[in-house]
Design an enzyme around this catalytic site. Structure first.
Site, PDB file in Angstrom:
ATOM      1  CG  ASN A 168      -1.705   1.321   1.300  1.00 31.71           C
ATOM      2  OD1 ASN A 168      -1.888   1.681   2.530  1.00 31.71           O
ATOM      3  ND2 ASN A 168      -2.097   1.749   0.396  1.00 31.71           N
ATOM      4  CE1 TYR A 197     -14.495   9.699   1.238  1.00 30.78           C
ATOM      5  CE2 TYR A 197     -12.527   9.055   0.096  1.00 30.78           C
ATOM      6  CZ  TYR A 197     -13.982   8.848   0.203  1.00 30.78           C
ATOM      7  OH  TYR A 197     -14.702   8.125  -0.797  1.00 30.78           O
TER       8      TYR A 197
END
Ligand code: SF4
Length: 499
Positions: free
Chosen positions: A121, A272
């Site tokens: 990631n 978010y």
């Protein structure tokens, strides 16, 4: 494929989108089933491809698929084929089309020391430069992920003689992985697995999250704590920036092979990306979002009859705003949770319905009222325009838009899918120009200092910001090597396929 063309699939991208989630478990009889469950919990970090690689003591077993985790890994036959007590997995946001499956991770390669699977990631900002050098040495790339660059760096790395081998069953392999990671610029939270151990690593700046958990004596690495919760696993700790952990039959060993630098965790994870029930860097995301909403109310109060969130991501900040402002919180927009991927690229004849497929204004609540509309961010602004129009169409008297992040003025190069800078509404417009464009009575953003206050600091340290906030400030804490060395086209191509 460039970022630009990627963003045009099924309509322009109007949210920053987290690219990937990783998960690994070592020493559990149901390793692959647990990885599949963990990936389910991390689905919000990538919805277009998933993969699991396990090791059963003799061989590696791999399954990769386009689509959601449940599309492929709910099949008991698939899970039972992934034998073994160690497994790692990955979810990613990726491109569509025939070439995509080869980019679905974990990547797997056979080395002179045996097999290695890796799931990543983040985004390497010198991947194109490294790739050019590796290709000139004869390396042949089979995917367009920047993660494959790491694979080739491990393959070509030689054990540095000066280093004292760590006390693991495979010191030479670990040293080669460290040697490869030392050549990287950019961001990575990765899990890797050989036949002897599982490895977790976080880049020295710690931009993307990675946590350690435990279940029935087995150790787990995961992007977020919500992936531990789904298993009933306990949270042990965050993997520290610049830390490498090696997990084998003898337990866990921690290495800190990099020169220490000030950490730069992505502040947008609070706004978010992360799931609200997760804890990132010791902070509960839901609580952080509520505090962001409360700060927003202090800085940008609007006299109104109610606070309405843009679901789902605007909900916690809207609750915080309503509580701090002393205004009622109302579900003035109802989200349809059953819009499947069928409608990601809807047929041309219904594409104009756009946002209405997902959202509908709650007429009985909104008509004749002054509404504070709270959203987490404005990217292109296309969705905001449609949502405001929808609210006005059902008779809202006034619409005051409040945004739980500062204006997004710059693209992200650190593992998040963003439009080009020119396509960001705030990159070339003042707040007043944005207000007119969106069609609201007033528009207000939380300040960068207010955002820092909400996540536990008195203010942003202008000399040494405590987080990465480059998409708001334009101050990139990690070198954009490819971008500044003229490798931009290749860099964008790699960005489009990153993990
Ligand atoms: Fe996060 Fe930095 Fe990327 Fe913004 S630029 S999304 S703060 S990593």
């Amino acid at each position: 494929m460039t970022l630009e063309s990627k963003s045009q699939r099924g309509g322009p991208l109007d949210k920053f989108r987290e690219e990937c989630g990783v998960f690994g478990i070592f020493g559990h009889d149901s390793a692959s089933a647990h990885v599949a469950l963990g990936l389910h919990a991390l689905q919000h970090r990538g919805q277009e491809g998933a993969g699991i690689v396990s090791f059963d003591g003799k061989q590696f077993n791999a399954e990769r698929s386009l689509g959601l985790v449940g599309d492929h890994f709910n099949d008991p036959k698939v899970i039972s084929s992934l034998r073994g007590r160690a497994a790692i997995g990955h979810v990613r946001y990726a491109t569509t089309g025939g070439t995509t499956l080869r980019n679905v991770q974990p990547l797997f390669a056979e080395f002179d020391f045996g097999g290695l699977a890796i799931a990543h990631n983040g985004n390497l900002t010198n991947a194109a430069t490294l790739k050019r050098e590796l290709v000139s040495k004869g390396c042949i790339f089979q995917s367009t992920t920047d993660t494959e660059t790491i694979v080739h760096l491990i393959a070509t790395a030689r054990e540095p003689r000066a280093m004292v081998p760590p006390a693991t069953v495979s010191p030479g392999v670990v040293l080669r992985i460290i040697e490869a990671l030392k050549q990287l610029t950019g961001t990575y939270s990765l899990v890797a697995m050989t036949q002897n151990f599982m490895l977790g690593a976080r880049d020295p700046f710690g931009v993307r999250p990675l946590v350690l958990g435990q279940l029935d004596g087995a150790l787990i690495l995961a992007s977020e704590t919500c992936a531990l919760d789904i298993l009933g696993a306990s949270f042990v700790r965050d993997i520290a920036p610049g830390e490498i952990v090696i997990i084998d039959e003898s337990g866990l060993k921690s290495l800190k092979p990099f020169l220490p630098v000030a950490s730069k965790f992505c502040i947008f994870e609070y706004v978010y990306f992360s799931r609200p029930d997760s804890f990132v860097e010791g902070t509960n995301v839901y609580g952080a979002r509520q505090r962001i909403g409360a700060e927003l109310a202090k800085e940008q109060f609007a006299p109104a009859d109610m606070v309405v969130p843009v679901p789902d991501s605007g909900v916690p900040a809207a609750i915080g705003y309503a509580q701090a402002a002393g205004l009622p919180f109302e579900l003035g927009i109802i989200r349809n949770h059953y819009v499947g991927r069928t409608f990601i690229e809807p047929a041309a004849q219904i594409r104009h319905l756009g946002v209405k497929l997902k959202h509908n204004a709650n007429r009985a609540t909104i008509a004749g009222k002054r509404v504070v509309l709270v959203d987490d961010s404005i990217v292109r602004g296309t969705t905001s325009v449609k949502i405001v129009e929808m609210i006005r169409n059902v008779g809202a008297k006034e619409v005051h838009m409040r945004i739980a992040s500062p204006p997004t003025t710059n693209s992200c190069f650190y593992g998040v899918d963003t439009p080009m800078k020119d396509d960001l509404l705030a990159s070339s417009r003042s707040v007043e120009q944005m207000r007119q464009h969106i069609g609201v009575d007033s528009l207000g953003f939380i300040s960068l200092d207010g955002l820092y206050r909400a996540v536990g600091f008195d203010a942003r340290d202008a000399k040494q910001p405590q987080f990465c906030d480059a998409c708001f400030s334009g101050e990139y804490p990690i070198a954009l090597t490819d971008f500044h060395s003229g490798e931009q086209p290749a860099q964008l191509s790699l960005l489009a396929e990153r993990g």
